[in-house]
Design a protein around this motif. Structure first.
Motif, PDB file in Angstrom:
ATOM      1  N   GLU A  17      29.072 116.803  30.929  1.00  0.00           N
ATOM      2  CA  GLU A  17      29.738 118.021  31.352  1.00  0.00           C
ATOM      3  C   GLU A  17      29.435 118.279  32.818  1.00  0.00           C
ATOM      4  O   GLU A  17      28.357 117.945  33.314  1.00  0.00           O
ATOM      5  CB  GLU A  17      29.253 119.194  30.487  1.00  0.00           C
ATOM      6  CG  GLU A  17      29.824 119.117  29.075  1.00  0.00           C
ATOM      7  CD  GLU A  17      28.829 119.521  28.011  1.00  0.00           C
ATOM      8  OE1 GLU A  17      27.632 119.299  28.220  1.00  0.00           O
ATOM      9  OE2 GLU A  17      29.266 120.042  26.989  1.00  0.00           O
ATOM     10  N   ARG A  20      28.411 123.296  38.034  1.00  0.00           N
ATOM     11  CA  ARG A  20      29.208 124.011  39.027  1.00  0.00           C
ATOM     12  C   ARG A  20      28.326 124.989  39.797  1.00  0.00           C
ATOM     13  O   ARG A  20      27.288 125.433  39.316  1.00  0.00           O
ATOM     14  CB  ARG A  20      30.377 124.741  38.376  1.00  0.00           C
ATOM     15  CG  ARG A  20      30.011 125.870  37.438  1.00  0.00           C
ATOM     16  CD  ARG A  20      31.272 126.440  36.797  1.00  0.00           C
ATOM     17  NE  ARG A  20      31.925 125.449  35.957  1.00  0.00           N
ATOM     18  CZ  ARG A  20      33.244 125.420  35.741  1.00  0.00           C
ATOM     19  NH1 ARG A  20      34.027 126.316  36.308  1.00  0.00           N
ATOM     20  NH2 ARG A  20      33.782 124.502  34.952  1.00  0.00           N
ATOM     21  N   HIS A 112      23.580 123.253  31.054  1.00  0.00           N
ATOM     22  CA  HIS A 112      24.541 123.178  29.954  1.00  0.00           C
ATOM     23  C   HIS A 112      25.818 123.911  30.352  1.00  0.00           C
ATOM     24  O   HIS A 112      25.910 124.507  31.425  1.00  0.00           O
ATOM     25  CB  HIS A 112      23.949 123.778  28.679  1.00  0.00           C
ATOM     26  CG  HIS A 112      24.024 125.266  28.572  1.00  0.00           C
ATOM     27  ND1 HIS A 112      23.559 126.126  29.558  1.00  0.00           N
ATOM     28  CD2 HIS A 112      24.511 126.076  27.585  1.00  0.00           C
ATOM     29  CE1 HIS A 112      23.756 127.379  29.178  1.00  0.00           C
ATOM     30  NE2 HIS A 112      24.342 127.372  27.994  1.00  0.00           N
ATOM     31  N   ASP A 113      26.814 123.855  29.469  1.00  0.00           N
ATOM     32  CA  ASP A 113      28.068 124.563  29.664  1.00  0.00           C
ATOM     33  C   ASP A 113      28.065 125.797  28.769  1.00  0.00           C
ATOM     34  O   ASP A 113      28.182 125.684  27.546  1.00  0.00           O
ATOM     35  CB  ASP A 113      29.250 123.658  29.313  1.00  0.00           C
ATOM     36  CG  ASP A 113      30.607 124.308  29.544  1.00  0.00           C
ATOM     37  OD1 ASP A 113      30.664 125.549  29.713  1.00  0.00           O
ATOM     38  OD2 ASP A 113      31.616 123.583  29.553  1.00  0.00           O
ATOM     39  N   THR A 115      30.213 127.961  28.125  1.00  0.00           N
ATOM     40  CA  THR A 115      31.491 128.357  27.517  1.00  0.00           C
ATOM     41  C   THR A 115      31.769 127.595  26.224  1.00  0.00           C
ATOM     42  O   THR A 115      32.790 127.849  25.574  1.00  0.00           O
ATOM     43  CB  THR A 115      32.662 128.134  28.498  1.00  0.00           C
ATOM     44  OG1 THR A 115      32.858 126.726  28.697  1.00  0.00           O
ATOM     45  CG2 THR A 115      32.406 128.811  29.828  1.00  0.00           C
ATOM     46  N   GLU A 116      30.905 126.677  25.848  1.00  0.00           N
ATOM     47  CA  GLU A 116      31.114 125.899  24.620  1.00  0.00           C
ATOM     48  C   GLU A 116      30.439 126.601  23.447  1.00  0.00           C
ATOM     49  O   GLU A 116      29.221 126.835  23.476  1.00  0.00           O
ATOM     50  CB  GLU A 116      30.581 124.475  24.780  1.00  0.00           C
ATOM     51  CG  GLU A 116      31.366 123.658  25.790  1.00  0.00           C
ATOM     52  CD  GLU A 116      30.959 122.197  25.803  1.00  0.00           C
ATOM     53  OE1 GLU A 116      31.819 121.363  26.127  1.00  0.00           O
ATOM     54  OE2 GLU A 116      29.802 121.894  25.491  1.00  0.00           O
ATOM     55  N   GLN A 120      27.528 121.308  22.349  1.00  0.00           N
ATOM     56  CA  GLN A 120      27.359 120.846  23.718  1.00  0.00           C
ATOM     57  C   GLN A 120      27.659 119.363  23.726  1.00  0.00           C
ATOM     58  O   GLN A 120      27.032 118.597  22.985  1.00  0.00           O
ATOM     59  CB  GLN A 120      25.945 121.087  24.246  1.00  0.00           C
ATOM     60  CG  GLN A 120      25.640 122.515  24.642  1.00  0.00           C
ATOM     61  CD  GLN A 120      26.435 122.993  25.836  1.00  0.00           C
ATOM     62  OE1 GLN A 120      26.399 122.364  26.892  1.00  0.00           O
ATOM     63  NE2 GLN A 120      27.146 124.090  25.682  1.00  0.00           N
ATOM     64  N   PHE A 156      33.680 130.413  35.601  1.00  0.00           N
ATOM     65  CA  PHE A 156      33.913 129.444  34.540  1.00  0.00           C
ATOM     66  C   PHE A 156      35.355 129.550  34.059  1.00  0.00           C
ATOM     67  O   PHE A 156      36.011 130.569  34.233  1.00  0.00           O
ATOM     68  CB  PHE A 156      32.947 129.676  33.370  1.00  0.00           C
ATOM     69  CG  PHE A 156      31.510 129.380  33.703  1.00  0.00           C
ATOM     70  CD1 PHE A 156      31.024 128.087  33.662  1.00  0.00           C
ATOM     71  CD2 PHE A 156      30.637 130.405  34.059  1.00  0.00           C
ATOM     72  CE1 PHE A 156      29.707 127.799  33.970  1.00  0.00           C
ATOM     73  CE2 PHE A 156      29.313 130.142  34.369  1.00  0.00           C
ATOM     74  CZ  PHE A 156      28.852 128.836  34.331  1.00  0.00           C
ATOM     75  N   LYS A 197      22.564 115.568  34.613  1.00  0.00           N
ATOM     76  CA  LYS A 197      22.062 116.923  34.840  1.00  0.00           C
ATOM     77  C   LYS A 197      20.950 116.926  35.892  1.00  0.00           C
ATOM     78  O   LYS A 197      20.848 117.861  36.701  1.00  0.00           O
ATOM     79  CB  LYS A 197      21.550 117.531  33.535  1.00  0.00           C
ATOM     80  CG  LYS A 197      22.622 117.704  32.476  1.00  0.00           C
ATOM     81  CD  LYS A 197      22.046 118.277  31.200  1.00  0.00           C
ATOM     82  CE  LYS A 197      23.118 118.419  30.123  1.00  0.00           C
ATOM     83  NZ  LYS A 197      22.602 118.992  28.879  1.00  0.00           N
TER      84      LYS A 197
END
Length: 223
Positions: A17, A20, A112-113, A115-116, A120, A156, A197
């Motif tokens: 992923e 940002r 991590h993201d 919005t998930e 993940q 996001f 990451k």
């Protein structure tokens, strides 16, 4: 978290992923002179632990479980997805060197993201949910304000689904899960999902990056 890779498949950073750049929190904790503890969940704990082990000011980062009961805090049980636990990382940090709010910035940006929902990357289930387990009311307030700030700034593509779950106990994971990223840098899952990451941390937070991780298995430098 097991992952089979077919022979001849090229592994690239794009498999992970994307991190940002996000704004720093406008609300943070008051300065403290003693070490504090943060507990964060963001998918497989191998990568989350690995990220924070490379952050300056972090004294220790330990993989484990939070959200459920002591008697279900074992990997095989948690993997069923019905214990209430999330794979989590307990982060002890020096607030004179890195603030709680800044740890959250790294967590949302790199680790991590957010919005998930209940997943993940390749991992699915409530045990891989995005969750913050505040250890003080002030941490809960900072986390709530920051999630609101990020949602309003629309950095996001979707809403942040991270849950704030106070009053939960952290239980350390089995020894073989500790320092997994450092000990298994060529493991396919690590190469695809977690090593990027660390690169994102270096790129987006160069002043916070430490080349030598602070490990559970041995005392590391905290500078």
């Amino acid at each position: 978290m097991a992952l089979a890779i077919a022979a001849g498949v090229e592994v690239t950073a794009s498999s992970a992923e994307q991190a940002r750049t996000i704004p720093a929190p406008t609300q943070d904790e008051q300065k403290n002179t003693q070490t504090e503890t943060a507990i964060l969940a963001g998918g497989c704990f191998w990568g989350v632990q690995g990220v924070f082990q490379h952050v300056k000011g972090v004294v220790s980062a330990k993989s484990g479980y939070a959200g459920g009961n002591r008697n279900t805090a074992q990997y095989e049980t948690v993997s069923n997805g019905d214990t209430g636990h999330a794979e989590s990382v307990e982060i002890v940090f020096d607030p004179a060197k890195v603030s709680y709010g800044h740890l959250l910035q790294i967590y949302f940006s790199v680790a991590h993201d957010p919005t998930e929902l209940n997943r993940q990357g390749p991992d699915t289930g409530t045990q891989y949910r995005s969750a913050i387990f505040p250890t003080t009311p002030e941490q809960a307030a900072v986390a709530k304000a920051y999630i609101s700030q990020l949602n309003h700034s629309h950095v996001f593509d979707g809403p942040i689904v991270t849950k704030i779950e106070p009053g939960k106990t952290f239980y350390p994971a089995e020894n073989y899960h500790q320092d997994f990223l450092t000990n298994n840098p060529t493991y396919p899952y690590i190469v695809i999902n977690d090593l990027p990451k660390i690169e994102h941390l270096k790129q987006l937070f160069p002043m916070d990056y430490r080349a030598r991780p602070v490990l559970v298995s041995a005392k590391g430098s905290t500078d």
